[in-house]
Scaffold this active site. Structure first.
Site, short mmCIF file in Angstrom:
data_model
loop_
_atom_site.label_atom_id
_atom_site.label_comp_id
_atom_site.label_asym_id
_atom_site.label_seq_id
_atom_site.Cartn_x
_atom_site.Cartn_y
_atom_site.Cartn_z
N LYS A 125 8.13 21.55 1.09
CA LYS A 125 7.20 21.18 0.01
C LYS A 125 8.04 20.47 -1.05
O LYS A 125 8.52 21.08 -2.01
CB LYS A 125 6.52 22.44 -0.54
CG LYS A 125 5.29 22.16 -1.41
CD LYS A 125 4.58 23.47 -1.74
CE LYS A 125 3.42 23.26 -2.69
NZ LYS A 125 2.28 22.57 -2.04
N ALA A 126 8.24 19.19 -0.84
CA ALA A 126 9.14 18.40 -1.67
C ALA A 126 8.36 17.45 -2.57
O ALA A 126 7.32 16.92 -2.18
CB ALA A 126 10.10 17.60 -0.78
#
Length: 309
Positions: free
Chosen positions: A160-161
């Protein structure tokens, strides 16, 4: 200029006033997208304030950092305690929580220098239903975007960047420009991946379907909870590749996520889904999910972390 949402933010181990939580304009993350984050909810429950699936979210945060080789000084337990601290410090009983690990002002160049460290913040603030409170009951209108999700061997979808969400921006903003409330992305093979910021489910003949992670979908924590709750309700669940047209022929469609919770989709590309409202299977799953916080659904999995325990 920012809109103040709470009084304090946890910033590298210190409680900092909201208006004083600042980073330098030369921070690496601003230039290269080098950040990972989580979205977590605290619910005002029958047990008092509880953080939903707290450990799983912090584990995913650590996993996201590991994928991108970001060093993290804080353990999962330390980050969890920081979350509880910031909720208490802001006198919140329900909140959206945003932990963020980012690369600060370490110098220019895509590759940070050897021995660099990251910065960590945790914010908690009141935030209602992501797609609107009425959407949880009435459903939303969605469209399939012209923008595909990236292939898993180009951008790691398990992380989850921050940089990954430029894709979500394209998917969501395209939908809104065309008068829809949310967009749906296909993968590089033309199969359903996920919503702009949500996982996606379909119901057909009483069976619950959802795309696999190999379709470039984020391994959603709410998604996992829905699968477990559905099985408890006796609903058959299948994780399989889904075609675009399956959305049009489904009896029900809904999106899931920490922010979106469980939001029905009443139409896709202008085609009515089922009865054009929240369907019976979606409603049962909604009731089971929100029942976790009223005590009507037994928390068999230990998902509720009490803030004030």
């Amino acid at each position: 200029m920012t809109t103040k949402k709470a009084d304090y933010i946890w910033f590298n181990g210190e409680m900092v006033r909201w208006e004083d939580a600042k980073v330098h304009v030369m921070s690496h993350a601003l230039h290269y997208g080098t950040s990972v984050f989580e979205g977590i909810r605290c619910y005002d429950s029958h047990k008092g304030p509880v953080v939903f699936r707290h450990r799983e979210h912090m584990q995913r945060l650590h996993d996201s950092a590991k994928i991108y080789r970001f060093p993290v000084s804080q353990s999962i337990d330390e980050l969890m305690e920081a979350c509880r601290d910031v909720i208490r410090k802001n006198n919140l009983t329900s909140a959206y929580i945003r932990p963020l690990i980012f690369v600060g002002d370490v110098g220019m160049g895509v590759n940070p220098p050897a021995g660099y460290s990251t910065d960590v913040i945790i914010a908690a603030f009141p935030w209602g239903a992501y797609l609107g409170a009425e959407a949880l009951e009435q459903g939303i209108d969605a469209m399939v975007s012209s923008w595909n999700r990236a292939a898993p061997n180009t951008i790691p979808t398990a992380a989850k960047a921050g940089g990954n969400y430029l894709s979500s921006l394209l998917v969501g903003s395209e939908a809104r420009r065309h008068g829809y409330q949310e967009g749906i992305a296909l993968d590089v093979n033309g199969y359903i991946s996920e919503g702009a910021g949500e996982n996606l489910f379909e119901v057909k003949d009483g069976v619950l379907f959802t795309p696999p992670f190999t379709s470039s979908a984020l391994p959603g924590i709410t998604r996992d909870a829905i699968i477990k709750l559905a099985k408890e309700l006796g609903i058959e669940v299948r994780e399989q590749v889904l075609s675009r047209e399956s959305l049009y022929l489904a009896d029900e469609v809904f999106m899931s996520g920490t922010a979106a919770e469980i939001t029905p989709v009443r139409s896709v590309d202008g085609i009515q889904v089922g009865e054009g409202r929240c369907g019976p299977v979606t409603k049962r799953i909604q009731q089971a999910f929100f029942g976790l916080f009223t005590g009507e659904t037994e928390d068999k999995w230990g998902w509720l972390d009490q803030v004030n325990q």
